[in-house]
Design a protein around this motif. Structure first.
Motif, PDB file in Angstrom:
ATOM      1  N   ILE A 156       7.402  -0.340 -23.426  1.00  0.00           N
ATOM      2  CA  ILE A 156       8.309  -1.194 -22.652  1.00  0.00           C
ATOM      3  C   ILE A 156       7.565  -1.996 -21.584  1.00  0.00           C
ATOM      4  N   LYS A 157       6.664  -1.318 -20.847  1.00  0.00           N
ATOM      5  CA  LYS A 157       6.038  -1.973 -19.690  1.00  0.00           C
ATOM      6  C   LYS A 157       4.578  -2.345 -19.913  1.00  0.00           C
ATOM      7  N   GLY A 158       3.994  -1.913 -21.022  1.00  0.00           N
ATOM      8  CA  GLY A 158       2.595  -2.226 -21.271  1.00  0.00           C
ATOM      9  C   GLY A 158       1.650  -1.335 -20.495  1.00  0.00           C
ATOM     10  N   SER A 159       2.164  -0.244 -19.921  1.00  0.00           N
ATOM     11  CA  SER A 159       1.326   0.697 -19.177  1.00  0.00           C
ATOM     12  C   SER A 159       1.928   2.082 -19.304  1.00  0.00           C
ATOM     13  N   ARG A 160       1.077   3.116 -19.315  1.00  0.00           N
ATOM     14  CA  ARG A 160       1.617   4.465 -19.437  1.00  0.00           C
ATOM     15  C   ARG A 160       2.260   4.938 -18.133  1.00  0.00           C
ATOM     16  N   PHE A 161       2.086   4.173 -17.043  1.00  0.00           N
ATOM     17  CA  PHE A 161       2.661   4.578 -15.758  1.00  0.00           C
ATOM     18  C   PHE A 161       4.083   4.084 -15.640  1.00  0.00           C
ATOM     19  N   HIS A 162       4.990   4.988 -15.312  1.00  0.00           N
ATOM     20  CA  HIS A 162       6.386   4.573 -15.161  1.00  0.00           C
ATOM     21  C   HIS A 162       6.722   4.301 -13.714  1.00  0.00           C
ATOM     22  N   LEU A 163       5.756   4.494 -12.834  1.00  0.00           N
ATOM     23  CA  LEU A 163       6.077   4.490 -11.396  1.00  0.00           C
ATOM     24  C   LEU A 163       5.666   3.195 -10.715  1.00  0.00           C
TER      25      LEU A 163
ATOM     26  N   ARG B 110       0.763   9.507  -6.032  1.00  0.00           N
ATOM     27  CA  ARG B 110       1.055  10.922  -5.841  1.00  0.00           C
ATOM     28  C   ARG B 110       1.977  11.424  -6.951  1.00  0.00           C
ATOM     29  N   LYS B 111       2.983  10.604  -7.283  1.00  0.00           N
ATOM     30  CA  LYS B 111       3.918  10.987  -8.356  1.00  0.00           C
ATOM     31  C   LYS B 111       3.198  11.065  -9.697  1.00  0.00           C
ATOM     32  N   LEU B 112       2.302  10.115  -9.922  1.00  0.00           N
ATOM     33  CA  LEU B 112       1.547  10.074 -11.165  1.00  0.00           C
ATOM     34  C   LEU B 112       0.671  11.315 -11.300  1.00  0.00           C
ATOM     35  N   ARG B 113       0.052  11.703 -10.194  1.00  0.00           N
ATOM     36  CA  ARG B 113      -0.803  12.885 -10.172  1.00  0.00           C
ATOM     37  C   ARG B 113       0.025  14.128 -10.505  1.00  0.00           C
ATOM     38  N   ARG B 114       1.237  14.178  -9.935  1.00  0.00           N
ATOM     39  CA  ARG B 114       2.117  15.319 -10.189  1.00  0.00           C
ATOM     40  C   ARG B 114       2.513  15.358 -11.674  1.00  0.00           C
ATOM     41  N   PHE B 115       2.793  14.206 -12.230  1.00  0.00           N
ATOM     42  CA  PHE B 115       3.147  14.082 -13.646  1.00  0.00           C
ATOM     43  C   PHE B 115       2.003  14.593 -14.529  1.00  0.00           C
ATOM     44  N   ASN B 116       0.777  14.181 -14.183  1.00  0.00           N
ATOM     45  CA  ASN B 116      -0.390  14.612 -14.954  1.00  0.00           C
ATOM     46  C   ASN B 116      -0.647  16.115 -14.828  1.00  0.00           C
ATOM     47  N   TYR B 117      -0.429  16.650 -13.626  1.00  0.00           N
ATOM     48  CA  TYR B 117      -0.594  18.091 -13.437  1.00  0.00           C
ATOM     49  C   TYR B 117       0.433  18.857 -14.267  1.00  0.00           C
ATOM     50  N   LEU B 118       1.652  18.327 -14.325  1.00  0.00           N
ATOM     51  CA  LEU B 118       2.717  18.974 -15.101  1.00  0.00           C
ATOM     52  C   LEU B 118       2.316  19.028 -16.579  1.00  0.00           C
ATOM     53  N   ILE B 119       1.785  17.918 -17.089  1.00  0.00           N
ATOM     54  CA  ILE B 119       1.317  17.891 -18.479  1.00  0.00           C
ATOM     55  C   ILE B 119       0.229  18.945 -18.678  1.00  0.00           C
TER      56      ILE B 119
ATOM     57  N   ASN C 279       0.798  -1.223   0.000  1.00  0.00           N
ATOM     58  CA  ASN C 279       0.000   0.000   0.000  1.00  0.00           C
ATOM     59  C   ASN C 279       0.834   1.278   0.000  1.00  0.00           C
ATOM     60  N   PHE C 280       1.935   1.246   0.757  1.00  0.00           N
ATOM     61  CA  PHE C 280       2.751   2.450   0.837  1.00  0.00           C
ATOM     62  C   PHE C 280       3.276   2.852  -0.544  1.00  0.00           C
ATOM     63  N   GLN C 281       3.843   1.874  -1.234  1.00  0.00           N
ATOM     64  CA  GLN C 281       4.394   2.100  -2.582  1.00  0.00           C
ATOM     65  C   GLN C 281       3.312   2.663  -3.510  1.00  0.00           C
ATOM     66  N   SER C 282       2.131   2.090  -3.431  1.00  0.00           N
ATOM     67  CA  SER C 282       1.021   2.507  -4.272  1.00  0.00           C
ATOM     68  C   SER C 282       0.669   3.979  -4.039  1.00  0.00           C
ATOM     69  N   THR C 283       0.654   4.408  -2.777  1.00  0.00           N
ATOM     70  CA  THR C 283       0.316   5.797  -2.461  1.00  0.00           C
ATOM     71  C   THR C 283       1.352   6.749  -3.037  1.00  0.00           C
ATOM     72  N   VAL C 284       2.631   6.371  -2.883  1.00  0.00           N
ATOM     73  CA  VAL C 284       3.704   7.215  -3.425  1.00  0.00           C
ATOM     74  C   VAL C 284       3.591   7.295  -4.949  1.00  0.00           C
ATOM     75  N   SER C 285       3.346   6.133  -5.574  1.00  0.00           N
ATOM     76  CA  SER C 285       3.212   6.080  -7.032  1.00  0.00           C
ATOM     77  C   SER C 285       2.082   6.975  -7.506  1.00  0.00           C
TER      78      SER C 285
END
Lengths: 195, 195
Positions: free
Chosen positions: B188-195, B29-38, B21-27
Motif C-alpha cells: 500500500i505505502k511502498g515501505s514496510r513501516f506503517h508508522l 520507537r514504535k518500529l523498534r517495539r514492533f521488531n522486538y515483538l517479531i 523530529n518529534f514524530q520521527s522519534t515516536v515512529s
C-alpha cells in the motif's frame, strides 16, 4: 508509490476517492473486480466444502450393519463438522459479498465487516486444514488395516471427501489473503479500499 | 486517519518519515517495539518446534527392539520433519530479525524480505498445523489399540511432542499476522513501516 491525492485519502476515510473523475472510475472498476474475485473464491469454497460434507455422509448409505460408518471415527466426524461449518460460513459470506457488490456498502459496519471476514477466514482455514489432515492420517491407518480390504468403497469415498475438503481449504486460504489485505488497508488508510 | 505528511510517505518509499523530529522519534520507537515483538515470536517458535522435534526423537531411546519407533508411523515422521523445518526457518528469521534491529535495514532487499517472511510464515504455519493434526489423529488411533497399553511412555512422549508442535504453530501464526501486516504496508505505502 501511491502519491495521488493523499489529502483525500486522509480526510474522508470511509469514502472512495471521488476526484478527479477519471481516477475514481478506474478505482471503482478495480474495486468491483476485487469484489468479484472474492465472490468467486466464496462460491468455490462453498461448493467444495458442501461436496466434501455430502460425500462423507453418503459413505454410510450401505444398509449392512457391520459396515464402517464415518461417525465411528473421530477424525471423520471432525471432517464432517469442519466442512459443514465452512459451507455455512461461505454461504453467509456469499450473501455479504453479493450485498456489497450490488449496494456498494458492507452488510455490517465497515470496521466490523473487515475484521469479521479476516478472523473467520483465518480460523476456519486452519480448522479445515486441521480436520482434513487428521482425516488423512486416519485414512492412511485404515488402509493398513482390514477395513479397506473389506470395504474399499468406504475408503475411496472418504478419500474423495478429504480431497474435496483440501480444495475447499485452498479457496478459503485465497479468500483469507484478500480479506487480510482489506483489513490491512483499513488499519493503514482507514478504509477497506486500497485503490 | 493518518493524514500527517502524506507527501513524504509518497515520495520516499524506502525511508522512515524523518520530519518533524518529534514524530520521527515516536515512529522509530514504535518500529523498534514492533521488531522486538517479531523477534520474541521467532524465539518462541524456535524453542517450541525444537523441543517438539527433540521430544519425538527421544521416544526411540528404548533399546528394546520390539518397542514402537516414531519412524514407523507416517504421521510422526511428518511431525518430526515439519518441526525440524520450522526450527531451522525460525533460527534464520531470528538472525534476520536481530540484523534488522541492530542495523536498521533488512537482510535481503526490502521487497524480497517482506514477501519471503510472509509467504514462508504462511506455508510453514499450515505445514506445522497439518503435521500436528495428522499426529493427533494417529495418536488417538494408537490409544485405542494395544500399543499404548504396552508402551505408555511412548504415547505420552508423542503427545507432549505434538502439543509442543501446536504451541510452535500458535507463535508462528502470530508471526505470520505481523509479517502479513508488513507486506500489506509495503504494497500500500511502498515501505514496510506503517508508522
Amino acid at each position: 508509490m501511491r502519491s495521488a491525492h493523499p489529502q483525500n485519502g486522509g480526510e474522508t476515510p470511509y469514502q472512495i476517492p471521488t476526484h478527479p473523475n477519471f481516477q475514481s472510475t478506474v478505482s471503482l472498476r478495480k474495486l468491483r473486480r476485487f469484489n468479484y474475485l472474492i465472490l468467486i473464491f466464496r462460491v468455490a469454497t462453498f461448493s467444495s466444502s458442501l461436496a466434501s460434507f455430502v460425500f462423507m455422509l453418503t459413505t454410510s448409505r450401505d444398509s449392512d450393519p457391520s459396515s464402517p460408518r464415518w461417525y465411528h471415527f473421530d477424525a471423520f466426524r471432525l471432517v464432517v463438522g469442519a466442512n459443514a461449518i465452512v459451507a455455512i460460513y461461505s454461504l453467509f459470506e456469499m450473501v455479504a459479498s453479493v450485498w456489497e457488490i450490488s449496494r456498494g456498502s458492507t452488510l455490517f459496519s465497515e470496521v466490523l465487516q473487515v475484521w469479521f471476514d479476516f478472523s473467520h477466514d483465518q480460523v476456519f482455514a486452519y480448522l479445515l486444514l486441521s480436520a482434513d489432515s487428521a482425516g488423512t492420517a486416519l485414512a492412511r491407518v485404515l488402509k493398513g488395516m482390514d477395513t479397506c480390504t473389506a470395504w474399499s468403497a468406504f475408503c475411496i469415498e472418504t478419500d474423495i471427501s478429504i480431497a474435496l475438503g483440501f480444495v475447499g481449504f485452498l479457496f478459503l486460504g485465497f479468500s483469507s489473503v484478500l480479506s487480510g489485505f482489506r483489513v490491512a488497508c483499513f488499519v493503514i488508510k482507514g478504509s477497506r479500499f486500497h485503490l
